[in-house]
Design an enzyme around this catalytic site. Structure first.
Site, PDB file in Angstrom:
ATOM      1  N   PRO A   2       0.838  -1.216   0.000  1.00  0.00           N
ATOM      2  CA  PRO A   2       0.000   0.000   0.000  1.00  0.00           C
ATOM      3  C   PRO A   2       0.869   1.261   0.000  1.00  0.00           C
ATOM      4  O   PRO A   2       1.805   1.353   0.769  1.00  0.00           O
ATOM      5  CB  PRO A   2      -0.804  -0.098   1.299  1.00  0.00           C
ATOM      6  CG  PRO A   2      -0.726  -1.520   1.711  1.00  0.00           C
ATOM      7  CD  PRO A   2       0.589  -2.031   1.187  1.00  0.00           C
ATOM      8  N   GLU A   3       0.562   2.186  -0.904  1.00  0.00           N
ATOM      9  CA  GLU A   3       1.283   3.453  -0.979  1.00  0.00           C
ATOM     10  C   GLU A   3       0.323   4.569  -0.559  1.00  0.00           C
ATOM     11  O   GLU A   3      -0.765   4.301  -0.075  1.00  0.00           O
ATOM     12  CB  GLU A   3       1.816   3.661  -2.405  1.00  0.00           C
ATOM     13  CG  GLU A   3       2.713   2.506  -2.870  1.00  0.00           C
ATOM     14  CD  GLU A   3       3.238   2.676  -4.291  1.00  0.00           C
ATOM     15  OE1 GLU A   3       3.379   3.818  -4.745  1.00  0.00           O
ATOM     16  OE2 GLU A   3       3.485   1.647  -4.946  1.00  0.00           O
TER      17      GLU A   3
END
Ligand SMILES: [Zn+2]
Length: 277
Positions: A2-3
């Site tokens: 996840p960014e």
């Protein structure tokens, strides 16, 4: 994995479910998380039990759960999702999924649950946000605290490739492999360009970063395998990616074949025609 856009989507989903809710208990599976470190359960309980969550927000790739009543030091719980971390609010009577590692029981019976099969994630009590070493090391957030002048100043004199520069959370916070590829394609910049040569192109680079991130948020994140939002649903950005994961396919701008290169074990996708050094 996840960014910034995925964490932002989760935080936006959780905030209305958690704002004003009191934490009544904290549970830990006993399994170590990031770097095989144990969770500081005692610290989490001492800090969070009996306090209300006042806000849920994001800095870089971190989710921050602010706690009230605040003393002079703003206190919070800090969460990093690692590779496969998920955060959900669910009724306490609902069975916990496998790999649930930290649970905050809320007044009224719901639970904020952190699950993470690969255990690269992290949950940490933060008694004083201003003194937290993790947060103080982070570079500016590209959607909240970065302008072209600041970015140019940070690029100046850096010999590392721009790709490595953007992945380094101390330089700019929030980007990972996917959005670095997307941002550099949008900016027309080759990933191996030395960062220090891009000071004059900083406004273009910043526009590319913001467009890639904002597009990701608008489509509620990129799901390649594991990521889901706070509602448990996958994001819709994967089909809108311009270059990431599209090796061998035509460039959406010029039709040339998209290439893939690996540096330090991390893949970058780019168009050798549209993206110049
Ligand atoms: Zn192209």
């Amino acid at each position: 994995m996840p960014e910034l856009p995925e964490v932002e989507t989760i935080v936006r989903g959780l905030a209305p479910q958690l704002r004003g809710r009191r934490i009544e208990a904290v549970w830990w599976s006993g399994q170590p998380l990031h770097l095989r470190r144990p969770v500081n359960l005692k610290g989490l309980r001492a800090l969070a039990v009996g306090r209300d969550i006042t806000a849920v927000r994001r800095v870089g790739k971190y989710a921050i759960f602010d706690l009230a009543p605040t003393t002079k030091d703003a206190a919070a719980v800090l969460v990093h999702l690692g590779m496969t971390g998920r955060l959900r609010v669910l009724p306490g009577r609902e069975a916990r999924v496998p790999h649930t590692h930290v649970v905050f029981r809320l007044a009224g019976g719901d639970e904020l649950r952190f699950s993470d099969p690969r255990r690269f994630g992290w949950v940490e009590p933060v008694p004083a946000l201003a003194d937290n070493p993790t947060l103080s090391r982070l570079g500016p957030d590209p959607l909240a605290a970065l302008d072209a002048v600041t970015l140019a100043a940070r690029l100046r004199g850096v010999r590392a490739p721009v790709k490595a520069f953007l992945l380094d959370q101390r330089r700019v916070a929030g980007l990972g492999n996917i959005y670095v590829s997307e941002a550099l394609f949008r900016a027309g910049i080759h990933p191996s360009t030395p960062a220090g040569r891009l000071t004059r192109r900083a406004p273009t680079l910043l526009d590319g970063i913001r467009a890639a991130l904002e597009g990701g948020i608008a489509r509620r994140g990129t799901t390649l395998r594991d990521y889901v939002g706070a509602d448990g649903l996958p994001g819709e950005n994967a089909s809108a990616l311009l270059v990431y994961g599209r090796e061998g396919q035509p460039c959406p701008r010029c039709g040339a074949t998209i290439k893939r290169r690996v540096d330090a074990g991390r893949a970058t996708f780019y168009c050798g025609h549209c993206q110049r050094r």
